[in-house]
Design a protein around this motif. Structure first.
Motif, PDB file in Angstrom:
ATOM      1  N   ASP A  43      14.813 -20.839 -12.487  1.00 17.40           N
ATOM      2  CA  ASP A  43      13.873 -20.224 -13.406  1.00 17.40           C
ATOM      3  C   ASP A  43      13.713 -18.758 -13.016  1.00 17.40           C
ATOM      4  O   ASP A  43      14.214 -18.309 -11.978  1.00 17.40           O
ATOM      5  CB  ASP A  43      12.523 -20.953 -13.323  1.00 17.40           C
ATOM      6  CG  ASP A  43      11.666 -20.758 -14.565  1.00 17.40           C
ATOM      7  OD1 ASP A  43      12.052 -19.961 -15.445  1.00 17.40           O
ATOM      8  OD2 ASP A  43      10.610 -21.401 -14.656  1.00 17.40           O
ATOM      9  N   ASN A  44      13.039 -18.014 -13.868  1.00 17.12           N
ATOM     10  CA  ASN A  44      12.629 -16.653 -13.525  1.00 17.12           C
ATOM     11  C   ASN A  44      11.137 -16.700 -13.228  1.00 17.12           C
ATOM     12  O   ASN A  44      10.308 -16.740 -14.142  1.00 17.12           O
ATOM     13  CB  ASN A  44      12.927 -15.685 -14.675  1.00 17.12           C
ATOM     14  CG  ASN A  44      14.405 -15.466 -14.872  1.00 17.12           C
ATOM     15  OD1 ASN A  44      15.130 -15.155 -13.936  1.00 17.12           O
ATOM     16  ND2 ASN A  44      14.875 -15.646 -16.097  1.00 17.12           N
ATOM     17  N   VAL A  45      10.805 -16.752 -11.951  1.00 19.94           N
ATOM     18  CA  VAL A  45       9.419 -16.985 -11.553  1.00 19.94           C
ATOM     19  C   VAL A  45       8.757 -15.669 -11.160  1.00 19.94           C
ATOM     20  O   VAL A  45       9.374 -14.812 -10.536  1.00 19.94           O
ATOM     21  CB  VAL A  45       9.329 -17.998 -10.397  1.00 19.94           C
ATOM     22  CG1 VAL A  45       9.972 -19.314 -10.795  1.00 19.94           C
ATOM     23  CG2 VAL A  45       9.973 -17.461  -9.132  1.00 19.94           C
ATOM     24  N   PRO A  46       7.495 -15.502 -11.504  1.00 27.34           N
ATOM     25  CA  PRO A  46       6.805 -14.251 -11.181  1.00 27.34           C
ATOM     26  C   PRO A  46       6.221 -14.260  -9.771  1.00 27.34           C
ATOM     27  O   PRO A  46       5.784 -15.286  -9.262  1.00 27.34           O
ATOM     28  CB  PRO A  46       5.695 -14.189 -12.230  1.00 27.34           C
ATOM     29  CG  PRO A  46       5.393 -15.613 -12.531  1.00 27.34           C
ATOM     30  CD  PRO A  46       6.681 -16.367 -12.368  1.00 27.34           C
ATOM     31  N   ILE A  47       6.236 -13.098  -9.182  1.00 32.29           N
ATOM     32  CA  ILE A  47       5.497 -12.841  -7.946  1.00 32.29           C
ATOM     33  C   ILE A  47       4.618 -11.632  -8.233  1.00 32.29           C
ATOM     34  O   ILE A  47       5.093 -10.627  -8.769  1.00 32.29           O
ATOM     35  CB  ILE A  47       6.441 -12.577  -6.758  1.00 32.29           C
ATOM     36  CG1 ILE A  47       7.178 -13.866  -6.394  1.00 32.29           C
ATOM     37  CG2 ILE A  47       5.672 -12.048  -5.552  1.00 32.29           C
ATOM     38  CD1 ILE A  47       8.150 -13.716  -5.240  1.00 32.29           C
TER      39      ILE A  47
END
Length: 484
Positions: A43-47
């Protein structure tokens, strides 16, 4: 619009770090991001976090050696999305404004939020004098470095908070599991066993909470009967004041990369089933919208039977029969996409609102996830559900869906059906199972027009699928609450 973050080459990153070393700031990550965390796979996960306004922020990951960067906004906040691989680890994630902050022992796997009120919150060790059945052995055998636990600390605020209170991801061990949500742990334990990937569980719960406490002010404007507090108002009920748990606990974690959510709540709304119907459907829709991940899986536990007349203000009968709330939850399963309801009709306790058999609750939620989200085949994961009513002479025939292998009472007499004629008076009924249907009769009713099953505040369900999953209480009528 062009993205505010870019993937840099290693050489460009080194130049960037040299320039950033002039900064006197120190990057701060949101409290969800700690050592030992689990990030959602593929996935493209946010930080996200904070630094001095206008600071350049770089994020590097050891699984693919990529480097991402962005610039903090005028308030000092930043957010970077990073691409995650298939499940695995451990890895490192480094966030830097010139002064690197490294997160160690990061796993990639499946992440689920476990939310609601006390029946989701109650830990494996139980509340004081309120046990979890057979938990001691489960706790003793709980060490598993591939299960990671994060508990959002309790908070209740009238204003939106940027972050949750400080907490930490912990690997499953007797000490950490004893303090973690029992329903959530049993859910995650079964997923870990069946999926064989790291599992991350985020417990976001507050005992006694109403659903409106988990909802945002804008959404609640559609419910004018619900008064939302002003910023300067005092909070008289920390877990039941509208918007306050959303502000302090839920909104600050929204956006974290997850696979889905499990939910166990409704007891604090049992006295207003009609309102809960609208609130619950709206809550799930808005939660998904705010998370920005589409209709992610949302599985929920139906509240277990309990004698609510024991609680102040000791209301009894009519809409205060919690079967009406359970019926709303049953019907909402067809109103909410990508969902499922774990039925708990067989594990309620008349003397406590906290049923001690949490393994059944957690594992039934896991069955739904395994069957509907992870596409496991060959096992039962959905309870049989009421489908249709047909009157045949002095009998009523009730058909069920999700009952391909038929129904059973496990050789016990069925005592929880009632039947009514045109006078709308319900009488105890005899019930006979035939495959995936039940025939209901009573000598007192010659022209059946309605049937109810297990439709009491407290009752022990006695109808199941052959896989052992209980049938929800239900009614075929839509009569006023006062019809008993």
């Amino acid at each position: 619009m062009r993205s505010r973050y870019l993937v840099l080459s290693v050489s460009a990153f080194l130049c960037f770090i040299t320039l950033c070393n002039k900064s006197n700031a120190q990057v701060k990550l949101a409290n969800l991001f700690t050592d030992d965390m689990v990030l959602q796979q593929q996935d493209n996960v946010p930080i996200w976090g904070w630094d001095k306004a206008g600071s350049y922020i770089a994020v590097s990951t050891t699984w693919d050696k990529k480097i991402y960067h962005t610039v903090t906004d005028a308030s000092g906040r930043f957010m970077v999305k990073i691409a995650t691989p298939v499940a695995g680890g451990p890895f490192k994630v480094t966030v830097s404004d010139g002064k690197p902050l490294t997160l160690n022992d990061v796993l990639i796997g499946e992440v689920w939020v476990c939310a609601g009120q006390s029946n989701m919150e109650i830990p494996m060790k139980g509340y004081k004098s309120q046990p979890i059945l057979n938990s001691n052995e489960a706790i003793l055998n709980s060490s598993n470095p591939n299960i990671r636990l994060f508990t959002v600390p309790r908070g209740s605020k009238t204003t939106l908070q940027q972050d949750v209170k400080q907490s930490h991801w912990l690997a499953a061990s007797p000490e950490s599991v004893a303090k973690f949500s029992a329903t959530g742990y049993y859910f995650g334990r079964l997923l870990s066993k069946m999926l064989n990937v790291p599992i991350g569980l985020i417990s976001c719960n507050y005992a006694g909470s109403s659903i409106q406490a988990w909802m945002d002010p804008e959404t609640l404007k559609a419910f004018p009967e619900i008064k939302t507090p002003a910023p300067a108002d005092s909070i008289k009920e920390v877990s039941r004041t509208p918007t306050t748990l959303y502000n302090a606990m839920l909104q600050p974690i929204i956006g974290f990369g997850i696979k889905g959510t499990i939910w166990y709540q409704g007891e604090s709304n049992y006295d207003n089933p009609a309102q809960y119907d609208s609130l619950f459907v709206t809550f799930v829709k808005i939660l998904r919208t705010k998370w920005g991940m589409g209709d992610f899986p949302f599985y929920y536990a139906q509240i277990a039977p309990y004698d609510y007349a024991q609680l102040p203000p000791y209301n009894k009968g009519g809409k205060y029969n919690s079967a009406f709330l359970r019926d709303v939850q049953r019907l909402d399963e067809d109103k909410i996409p990508n969902t499922g309801m774990a039925v708990l009709m067989d594990i309620g306790e008349q003397a406590t609102i906290h049923p001690p058999r949490k393994q059944q609750a957690g594992e039934r939620l896991a069955y739904l996830a395994l069957g509907k989200t992870y596409n496991f085949k060959g096992f039962g994961y959905q309870s049989p559900a009421y489908d249709s009513f047909t009157a045949k002479g002095n009998s009523a025939v009730i058909k069920f869906k999700n009952a391909a292998n038929g129904l059973t009472s496990f050789l016990k007499e069925i005592n929880t059906f009632e039947i009514a004629g045109p006078d709308k008076h319900f009488y105890p009924a005899k019930a006979q199972i035939t495959g995936g249907s039940v025939t209901v009769t009573s000598d007192m009713v010659k022209e059946p027009v309605a049937v109810r099953y297990a439709f009491k505040d407290f009752v022990v369900g006695d109808l199941f699928g052959t896989d052992g999953l209980p049938v929800s209480s239900f009614r075929t009528d839509d009569w006023d609450y006062n019809v008993q």
